[in-house]
Write an enzyme that holds these catalytic residues in place. Structure first.
Site, mmCIF file in Angstrom:
data_model
loop_
_atom_site.group_PDB
_atom_site.id
_atom_site.type_symbol
_atom_site.label_atom_id
_atom_site.label_comp_id
_atom_site.label_asym_id
_atom_site.label_seq_id
_atom_site.Cartn_x
_atom_site.Cartn_y
_atom_site.Cartn_z
ATOM 1 N N GLU A 119 90.136 -48.209 30.821
ATOM 2 C CA GLU A 119 91.525 -47.895 31.177
ATOM 3 C C GLU A 119 92.442 -48.937 30.546
ATOM 4 O O GLU A 119 92.133 -50.115 30.626
ATOM 5 C CB GLU A 119 91.714 -47.892 32.692
ATOM 6 C CG GLU A 119 93.126 -47.463 33.055
ATOM 7 C CD GLU A 119 93.388 -47.370 34.560
ATOM 8 O OE1 GLU A 119 92.493 -47.691 35.353
ATOM 9 O OE2 GLU A 119 94.511 -47.010 34.905
ATOM 10 N N ALA A 260 89.688 -55.403 38.952
ATOM 11 C CA ALA A 260 88.509 -54.545 39.024
ATOM 12 C C ALA A 260 88.861 -53.182 38.456
ATOM 13 O O ALA A 260 90.037 -52.900 38.205
ATOM 14 C CB ALA A 260 88.060 -54.396 40.467
ATOM 15 N N MET A 261 87.842 -52.356 38.265
ATOM 16 C CA MET A 261 88.084 -51.050 37.654
ATOM 17 C C MET A 261 87.239 -49.983 38.347
ATOM 18 O O MET A 261 86.043 -50.161 38.571
ATOM 19 C CB MET A 261 87.752 -51.156 36.154
ATOM 20 C CG MET A 261 87.902 -49.869 35.398
ATOM 21 S SD MET A 261 89.628 -49.278 35.424
ATOM 22 C CE MET A 261 89.361 -47.527 35.349
ATOM 23 N N GLU A 296 89.459 -50.103 44.909
ATOM 24 C CA GLU A 296 88.666 -49.396 43.888
ATOM 25 C C GLU A 296 87.909 -48.227 44.510
ATOM 26 O O GLU A 296 87.805 -47.159 43.929
ATOM 27 C CB GLU A 296 87.691 -50.347 43.177
ATOM 28 C CG GLU A 296 88.335 -51.574 42.542
ATOM 29 C CD GLU A 296 89.567 -51.299 41.704
ATOM 30 O OE1 GLU A 296 89.632 -50.255 41.050
ATOM 31 O OE2 GLU A 296 90.496 -52.144 41.730
HETATM 32 N N1 HT7 Z 1 92.861 -48.999 37.482
HETATM 33 C C1 HT7 Z 1 92.648 -50.319 37.004
HETATM 34 C C2 HT7 Z 1 93.741 -50.678 36.064
HETATM 35 C C3 HT7 Z 1 93.428 -51.409 34.790
HETATM 36 C C4 HT7 Z 1 92.484 -52.382 34.496
HETATM 37 C C5 HT7 Z 1 91.478 -52.956 35.220
HETATM 38 C C6 HT7 Z 1 90.713 -53.941 34.603
HETATM 39 C C7 HT7 Z 1 90.942 -54.378 33.324
HETATM 40 C C8 HT7 Z 1 91.959 -53.790 32.610
HETATM 41 C C9 HT7 Z 1 92.710 -52.806 33.200
HETATM 42 N N2 HT7 Z 1 93.742 -52.103 32.711
HETATM 43 C C10 HT7 Z 1 94.166 -51.276 33.690
HETATM 44 C C11 HT7 Z 1 92.624 -51.309 38.115
HETATM 45 C C12 HT7 Z 1 93.108 -50.793 39.413
HETATM 46 O O1 HT7 Z 1 94.289 -50.620 39.620
HETATM 47 O O2 HT7 Z 1 92.334 -50.486 40.264
HETATM 48 ZN ZN ZN Z 2 94.202 -49.211 41.110
#
Ligand code: HT7
Ligand code: ZN
Length: 864
Positions: A119, A260-261, A296
């Site tokens: 992302e 986090a992702m 998450e």
């Molecule tokens: N949805 C993710 C957003 C995000 C991210 C996370 C980790 C490294 C780079 C990133 N660029 C965008 C994180 C979240 O909002 O949960």
């Molecule tokens: Zn998020």
């Protein structure tokens, strides 16, 4: 660079129905083969243009035909094919270099492990693809790697096959049955330990839970695992939302751009938000872990099952998910304390952003680099907008709306309009005017005046939305103002409003100017407005100090009690600025003393009431702030309270200090927080016995919270005890990266006289690593954001240092460089001398050759 606009959105020419990926992971490079089954989108052109980034193309097959690369239209950034049929399979092999990937987007290596971050647009660094969130595909992923180095091979979904291969290699196949956009793809390969648990869903399905970490960290996963189980239970109990796959996996890595992702079934975390035990983590680290794990996990529905049509809709998933994680934490801990923390974050970052050159609506209209729009406006103001819908519609209608939204759009890429429509359809209410909150930037200013006559109270409200970049003509917004009134005896007064008698009412304030009339007041009451911070606004009501002391003592809304204390602090600082001989009156000191002595008040609310607005927030309220004066009056307030309440603070400290026992529960956390605030006010006096108290706390502490409390205080002390404490901390913890981040951060935020030289030394320290985001944050972001004294030194050397590092870091990680460059964007808030110095650095950055579009966007908008 190209500006991407929401109004240009078009559906893609083709849909990618199924995606089969094969990763052949090696030490020098990796080969990725993607076989994608495309389907033409009726009515659209038959050209397929795929996005890439830094890719080397090896081969392309259209169905079974091996295409001649020399005749093809492609570059490292794109691949285009014309006149395509209705359905076909396109097989592409790319060669990539994860070991050289310092941007930490796409496939990269962290501490010997392969991992991904896709992302928003990282997937295009892996293969040529329709790398956009509205293209949802079913993935089957094969990972091939050396078996000894990478025994664990993970991807999204469920494992379906594994086998050994020649040359000590092995492969693992994963299948994710839920169609998803490429940004949710994930892969991890490494030698990892695993902590396992299980969760039984409300429909009695057993879900395997796994947290993968480096083996020496296996003893630091219990808290995160509990947070996973609590999140799963909470989403079932609160919204009826159940987890869908058979496994839920988390991997912790040490090189990660953000927190986090939420990759489907395989969340990847910055290790900071997983690894913790009381010896290594502070209470606020534990809180962070619970909320990020929750965040998450909640994305599994708000983001994954229903995703975003395009990146302008980012707040659709992020605002909603922040709201959900805030409510989760509020339910698990103290609601009042959580609200105070969330508003503090909002004011210190979003309000600051909203009053500067990067101000943008919750749903932006354009961007150059989408990475720059993972902002506090999209996340935190986005969450406030959802919270206002909840407040206006009420809990039941809101939950019905959430049901409708997920039922209607499951498996789809939706828009903010879709969400609002679901809320409208389920409640019968119109949210047409409310949607201005999504489209207008800026923090509304609400002015309130109260008058009393004949048993009636009239509340007159006026709203004004300031101009922001590109938006001058603003409409009145719908602002929910939760209101109560208090009588002199400290009780909430029951009042008659629109035929009902009650003690609290949510006023719907939706015009430029409006009057609300309430009945049932023999005497003029004291209003408690925007309770629990019912809207993200600046509220101006001319309270006297006496009324603020009253509300600080009697208001039964925890947030407004804290708010009264904040307003009181600001009023006292203002008086001191206006008259340098002003001293705190007895009534004020008595109020602080009785707050400290209260037997009933939550210690954390006491602590928050005794912590004052941040320098950044105070600066953001001024046109041209005199930072020295702000700094001085804030220190004066702390010092005056410290001196005048010395004994009370000393007693409260000792009552909170449970030397031998450590508990990670509300009581333990509350005591430690109050102790920390007391210690800070005691040290503000500079008295020797307060320094001795901090030194003793540091020496005897049996947990990281107390240790950091003490070390933070000692970090500002101009004597050898500072150096001694930092040395002993380093000697004890040099093996633990996350703890050493704290060591760096505390030194960077120190107010001692030679901090800039000290920060430069830290940047040369053998443990400093420019490629590790946590370390860069600990030293440079901490200096720029948490050390106004050092960063804004009138000689401008703080600005120069940050600009030097923006340029250095931009060559390896433009995302982190842009974040750092943003610290210079608020230049207009300062005096002419500082303005000139900040602008000079912004211009120097802008003029640099080969600047990334990330940094270009920040500096050019800052200079506009
Ligand atoms: N949805 C993710 C957003 C995000 C991210 C996370 C980790 C490294 C780079 C990133 N660029 C965008 C994180 C979240 O909002 O949960
Ligand atoms: Zn998020």
């Amino acid at each position: 660079p190209q500006v991407i606009k929401l109004k240009d959105y078009q559906q893609p020419n083709f849909w990618a129905k199924k995606t089969e990926l094969t990763f052949d992971l090696n030490e020098d490079h990796s080969l990725v083969t993607s076989k994608v089954h495309y389907q033409h989108n009726p009515g659209h052109d038959r050209t397929l243009t795929l996005a890439g980034l830094s890719l080397e193309l090896v081969s392309v097959h259209l169905d079974h035909e091996d295409l001649n690369l020399d005749a093809m239209d492609y570059s490292p950034e794109h691949l285009s094919l014309k006149d395509l049929p209705d359905t076909f399979a396109l097989t592409i092999t790319t060669k990539i270099y994860p070991q050289k990937n310092t941007a930490l987007e796409g496939l990269y290596k962290s501490n010997g492990k392969f991992c991904t971050q896709c992302e928003p647009e990282g997937f295009r660094r892996i293969t040529y693809f329709l790398d956009r969130p509205d293209v949802m595909s079913e993935y089957r992923t094969t990972i091939i790697a050396d078996k000894s180095k990478y025994p664990i091979l993970l991807s999204n979904g469920n494992p379906v096959d594994s086998k050994d291969l020649p040359n000590n290699r092995h492969q693992m196949v994963w299948h994710d049955p839920f169609p998803k956009p490429s940004y949710l793809f994930a892969l991890v390969a490494g030698d990892l330990g695993c902590v396992e648990d299980e969760f039984t869903t409300k429909s009695s399905r057993k879900i395997k839970l796994q947290i993968f970490v480096e083996k020496e960290n296996l003893d630091k996963c219990d808290f995160a695992m509990q947070a996973v189980k609590d999140s799963m239970k909470w989403d079932e109990d609160t919204y009826g939302l159940e987890y869908d796959l058979d496994i839920f996996m988390i991997v912790a890595v040490s090189d990660f751009n953000m927190g986090a992702m939420e990759n489907k079934g395989l969340n990847i975390f910055n290790s900071k938000y997983i690894l913790a035990n009381p010896e290594t983590a502070t209470d606020s680290d534990f809180e962070g872990i619970q909320s990020v794990v929750g965040h998450e996990y909640f994305h599994n529905w708000s983001g994954n099952r229903v995703t975003c049509r395009d990146w302008f809709q980012l707040s659709l998933k992020e605002g909603l998910t922040v709201f959900r994680d805030q409510e989760f934490s509020a339910d698990m801990n103290s609601r009042g304390v959580k609200r105070i923390s969330d508003v503090k974050v909002l004011r210190n970052s979003q309000f600051v952003e909203d009053s500067g050159p990067m101000a943008h609506p919750v749903r932006p209209d354009s961007y150059i680099e989408i990475n720059n729009f993972y902002t506090s406006t999209v996340y935190n103001k986005g969450a406030e907008v959802i919270r206002m819908i909840h407040t206006i519609l009420g809990k039941d209608a809101f939950h019905k709306g959430i049901d409708t939204y997920f039922n209607r759009h499951d498996g789809e890429a939706a828009t903010i309009e879709d969400f609002v429509k679901a809320m409208e359809d389920s409640s019968g209410a119109s949210l047409k005017q409310f949607t201005h909150w999504y489209h207008q930037a800026g923090t509304p200013r609400v002015n309130a005046e109260l008058s009393h006559q004949d048993n009636k109270v009239i509340l007159k409200l006026q709203q004004r939305l300031p101009m922001t970049p590109g938006q001058s003509d603003k409409h009145a917004q719908v602002i929910p103002i939760t209101t109560s009134f208090f009588a002199k005896d400290g009780k909430a007064v029951p009042f008659l409003y629109q035929g009902d008698t009650k003690t609290e009412h949510v006023l719907i304030f939706d015009q430029g100017e409006q009057e609300f009339v309430f009945e049932g007041f023999a005497e003029e009451p004291i209003p408690s407005l925007a309770r629990s911070f019912s809207a993200p606004i600046h509220l101006d009501y001319q309270y006297s100090d006496e009324q603020l002391i009253f509300l600080m003592t009697w208001d039964n809304d925890d947030f407004n009690r804290y708010e009264a204390a904040q307003n009181l602090a600001m009023s006292l600082m203002k008086k001191r600025q206006q008259s340098p001989s002003y001293e705190l009156p007895d009534e004020v000191l008595t109020a602080y003393k009785s707050l400290l002595a209260s037997k009933t008040l939550d210690p954390r609310i006491k602590a928050r009431a005794l912590s004052f607005p941040s320098i950044d927030y105070l600066v953001s309220l001024e046109q041209e702030a005199n930072i020295e004066a702000i700094f001085e009056t804030r220190s004066w307030l702390q010092e005056s309270i410290g001196h005048s309440c010395y004994q009370e603070l000393w007693d409260a400290y000792h009552q909170s200090h449970k030397q031998d026992s450590y508990q990670l529960d509300a009581e333990g956390i509350g005591n430690r927080e109050l102790k920390s605030v007391c210690l800070s006010l005691l040290l503000a006096t500079g008295k020797e016995d307060s320094v001795a108290l901090a030194t003793s706390l540091f020496a005897k502490s049996n947990n990281m919270t107390d240790t950091i409390t003490a070390l933070n205080e000692l970090s500002h002390v101009n004597d050898p005890r500072r150096q001694d404490a930092f040395k002993s901390f380093y000697d004890k913890w040099s093996h633990d990266q996350l703890v050493i981040d704290k060591w760096f951060a505390l030194q960077s935020s120190s107010y001692h006289d030679h901090v800039l030289a000290h920060v430069k030394d830290l940047l040369e320290h053998k443990d400093f690593d420019l490629l590790n985001p946590n370390r860069v944050y600990a030293v440079l972001r901490q200096f720029a954001r948490a050390n106004p004294k050092g960063f804004h030194h009138s000689n401008g050397e703080g600005y120069q240092l940050i600009a030097d590092y923006v340029l250095k870091i931009d060559k390896t990680n433009s995302h982190i460089a842009a974040m750092l460059a943003n610290s210079l964007s608020q230049w207009r808030r300062f005096d002419k001398g500082r303005q000139g110095k900040m602008v000079a650095q912004l211009e120097r950055i802008k003029a640099a050759e080969g600047l990334s579009k990330d940094v270009y966007e920040i500096v050019s908008k800052s200079l506009q």
